[in-house]
Design an enzyme around this catalytic site. Structure first.
Site, PDB file in Angstrom:
ATOM      1  N   GLY A   1      68.749  61.468  57.378  1.00 33.86           N
ATOM      2  CA  GLY A   1      68.632  62.829  57.891  1.00 33.86           C
ATOM      3  C   GLY A   1      69.687  63.112  58.935  1.00 33.86           C
ATOM      4  O   GLY A   1      70.471  62.235  59.315  1.00 33.86           O
TER       5      GLY A   1
ATOM      6  N   GLY B   1      70.368  65.625  62.647  1.00 33.72           N
ATOM      7  CA  GLY B   1      69.872  66.555  63.652  1.00 33.72           C
ATOM      8  C   GLY B   1      70.974  66.992  64.578  1.00 33.72           C
ATOM      9  O   GLY B   1      72.160  66.733  64.344  1.00 33.72           O
ATOM     10  N   GLY B   2      70.576  67.660  65.665  1.00 34.76           N
ATOM     11  CA  GLY B   2      71.561  68.195  66.597  1.00 34.76           C
ATOM     12  C   GLY B   2      72.335  67.129  67.337  1.00 34.76           C
ATOM     13  O   GLY B   2      73.448  67.372  67.796  1.00 34.76           O
TER      14      GLY B   2
ATOM     15  N   GLY C   1      72.939  63.882  66.091  1.00 36.16           N
ATOM     16  CA  GLY C   1      73.599  62.876  65.276  1.00 36.16           C
ATOM     17  C   GLY C   1      72.954  62.726  63.913  1.00 36.16           C
ATOM     18  O   GLY C   1      72.089  63.498  63.505  1.00 36.16           O
TER      19      GLY C   1
ATOM     20  N   LYS D   1      70.362  55.781  64.381  1.00 41.68           N
ATOM     21  CA  LYS D   1      70.827  57.134  64.719  1.00 41.68           C
ATOM     22  C   LYS D   1      72.185  57.032  65.406  1.00 41.68           C
ATOM     23  O   LYS D   1      72.302  56.480  66.501  1.00 41.68           O
ATOM     24  CB  LYS D   1      69.832  57.850  65.621  1.00 41.68           C
ATOM     25  CG  LYS D   1      70.288  59.266  66.023  1.00 41.68           C
ATOM     26  CD  LYS D   1      69.147  60.115  66.549  1.00 41.68           C
ATOM     27  CE  LYS D   1      68.646  59.662  67.870  1.00 41.68           C
ATOM     28  NZ  LYS D   1      67.668  60.604  68.467  1.00 41.68           N
TER      29      LYS D   1
ATOM     30  N   ASP E   1      59.118  67.222  74.048  1.00 37.78           N
ATOM     31  CA  ASP E   1      59.511  67.664  72.703  1.00 37.78           C
ATOM     32  C   ASP E   1      58.506  67.165  71.660  1.00 37.78           C
ATOM     33  O   ASP E   1      58.876  66.649  70.609  1.00 37.78           O
ATOM     34  CB  ASP E   1      60.918  67.176  72.363  1.00 37.78           C
ATOM     35  CG  ASP E   1      61.601  68.046  71.303  1.00 37.78           C
ATOM     36  OD1 ASP E   1      61.107  69.171  71.065  1.00 37.78           O
ATOM     37  OD2 ASP E   1      62.604  67.612  70.719  1.00 37.78           O
TER      38      ASP E   1
END
Length: 593
Positions: A287, A289-290, A292, A308, A405
């Site tokens: 996947g 994300g913002g 990495g 990641k 978060d």
């Protein structure tokens, strides 16, 4: 006894390999770019261990892979070449104006000296002095129109020169190579035997340098470690001779448990080459994300990990620091374990345990997995697991950890669908006695951010902000949809939490995905707990310890909380703010996100 002799040899070989490993670490990054000069002892890069180089010989790499010499005074010089045999380093001022740094450039505190130098005096004149055979040397990079700057060798009898239109600036020692070096030319710095130890012959084209001043520090450390290991081995041998078999078994169990606990306590550090090997050259992407991209990796034939790779263009490294500082000390069944990390020059990566069922978001929102829907009993178990993990963050550690978060995307599921909280990039640490947390910017994902994080009129930011986010997550688990969804047909269902409250308040049941007997009671319990958690004012929300008790208790004993969607919302200034306006703000920000 043969067994202990083998153990002794094993420790010796391990120590030797460890020393060789330290040597390999010094050689791991020995150039700044493919065309940069070779970096070896006595020089070292700033991020390498101190044993790799000598004091005063620190180098650094720029973003453009240029090699810079960092002198004790605040002066950096661009390194063009290093000649280890002649103990000479060729450098150049990166701004092509060495004269600008002469006032603060002093080599007295460094191990270097100019290969050839002259003393000069700098003058600022109001008239041109560039007539033929003039002793004045112009310095264009310091001059401005109408006020040229010149250098004159200090040995020159300046009293015979016409200095009526000039003002003396300062004296300085300048590298000399048939002329003063001021503007852009490279020059040589030398270092002597007295500044290091000696040169050692090697099979490579360039000689290697090693320190032999007295007894080597590494040899002393090695001897101490080896002696200590030998002493421990002797004590163990004597202990085994005079101890019973029962004590032996107890100690073996104790040592085994210690090693297992120690292995889990401290995440390992990996090089970027290790990361590429673990991920098979970033072959399997999980996947993005913002911050990495996440890849699937393998530490061994049986141990899989999620890696990641952090994006260097995002943030200032705060996410990396937060993840390692918090997750490196967290050990809980409902929190993702940080296996290791990589901080290799400009490359940063985080290595987590691999969870095959990915995130909770996929199972409550995505249509692609409708062939496997989570039962209400399993959803309740997941909710209890998440709440237990958050309660551990708030009360189970030495310092309280605020996640900021909590959302379905950051809840990962293992092979048995046990939940684990992940992504601590926005986390903050505070003492358990601290009732409020100061924040300079909004943290979190819109839709899950507590009102006080957006506006202090609702109260102070605290651990109750995580309670609000968890409440929103619970309501989304109940409805199987986002808390704000403009795609629904009925406008009354756009803000789903309010729709849930209105249905429960008038005694209507929630029929969302109800299939078995008992599902209604679980759905109602999760909804009531979620509504209790999303009260506008933080003081009206329960702690996570109470939330866990509510989720584990009987649902019919729970009472409906106050309506968090009343027509007005009290504020610290005793003003009132219409709920509809606040919801409009949330919707607008969500669209802009």
């Amino acid at each position: 006894m043969d067994r202990y002799l083998c153990l002794f040899l094993f420790l010796f070989v391990t120590l030797f390999v460890e020393m060789r490993g330290g040597r390999d670490e010094c050689m791991a990054s020995n150039r700044c770019g493919d065309q940069g000069p070779l970096i070896q002892f006595p020089f070292r890069l700033q991020d390498q261990p101190r044993d790799c180089g000598y004091k005063g010989f620190e180098l650094s790499c720029t973003e453009n892979n240029q090699t810079m010499l960092d002198l004790p005074v605040p002066v950096k010089l661009l390194v063009k070449k290093i000649a280890y045999k002649s103990r000479e380093i060729i450098v150049q001022d990166p701004d092509n104006c060495l004269a600008r740094q002469l006032r603060k450039l002093s080599l007295a505190a460094s191990p270097f000296h100019f290969k050839s130098e002259r003393d000069v005096t700098l003058f600022n004149c109001s008239s041109d002095k560039t007539e033929p055979y003039s002793p004045y040397q112009s310095i264009p990079c310091l001059s401005i129109p109408g006020n040229p700057v010149y250098a004159v060798e200090s040995s020159t009898l300046v009293r015979y020169l016409d200095l009526s239109s000039c003002r003396r600036l300062y004296n300085a020692s300048v590298p000399y190579d048939g002329g003063f070096i001021f503007n852009g030319s490279a020059f040589s710095l030398k270092w002597s035997h007295s500044k290091i130890c000696r040169l050692k012959k090697s099979k490579s084209t360039e000689p290697e340098t090693e320190c032999i001043k007295g007894v080597s520090k590494k040899i002393i450390v090695t001897g101490v470690i080896f002696g200590f290991l030998l002493l421990v081995l002797v004590i163990v041998m004597l202990y085994r001779v005079y101890s019973s078999n029962k004590v032996e078994r107890e100690n073996k169990v104790k040592v085994k448990k210690f090693l297992e606990d120690y292995e889990a306590l401290k995440p390992s550090r990996y090089s970027y080459a290790d990361v590429k090997r673990i991920t098979s050259q970033f072959k399997d992407k999980l996947g993005q994300g913002g911050y990495g991209i996440v890849y699937k990796g393998k530490l061994s034939d049986e141990v899989f990990v999620a890696v990641k790779i952090l994006n260097n263009s995002q943030g200032n490294g705060e996410e990396f620091i937060n993840e390692v500082a918090t997750m490196g000390t967290i050990h809980h069944v409902n929190i993702v374990r940080l296996v290791g990390f990589c901080a290799d020059r400009f490359k940063r990566a985080l290595i987590y345990e691999y969870l095959p069922n990915e995130s909770l978001e996929k199972f409550i929102f995505s249509r692609a997995v409708k062939n496997y829907s989570l039962s209400w009993k399993k959803l309740q178990e997941i909710a209890i697991g998440i709440a237990t993990g958050i309660e551990y963050l708030h009360q189970g550690c030495d310092q309280r950890i605020l996640h900021f978060d909590i959302k379905p995307h950051n809840i990962l599921l293992d092979h048995n669908f046990n939940p684990k909280i992940s992504d601590f990039g926005l986390a903050k640490l505070c003492s358990k006695e601290q009732s409020a947390v100061s924040m300079t910017v909004v943290r979190g994902t819109m839709g899950y951010i507590a009102p006080e994080v957006l506006s202090r009129n609702f109260g102070n930011v605290s651990y109750k902000s995580d309670v609000y986010s968890f409440g929103m997550l619970l309501l989304e688990m109940v409805g199987g949809r986002k808390n704000i969804d403009v795609s629904v047909e009925s406008t009354s269902q756009v803000y789903f939490p309010e729709w849930i409250y209105n249905h429960l308040d008038i005694g209507q049941e929630l029929h969302s995905r109800i299939e078995e007997e008992g599902d209604v009671a679980i759905a109602k319990k999760l909804a009531i707990v979620g509504l209790s958690c999303i009260q506008w004012c933080p003081v009206d929300r329960p702690s996570m310890k109470i939330v866990v008790q509510m989720l584990e208790g009987e649902g019919d004993k729970l009472t409906m909380p106050p309506n968090p969607f009343a027509s007005t919302v009290p504020t610290k200034t005793n003003l009132s703010k219409p709920r509809t306006v606040f919801q409009q703000e949330l919707a607008i920000i969500s669209e802009l996100e």
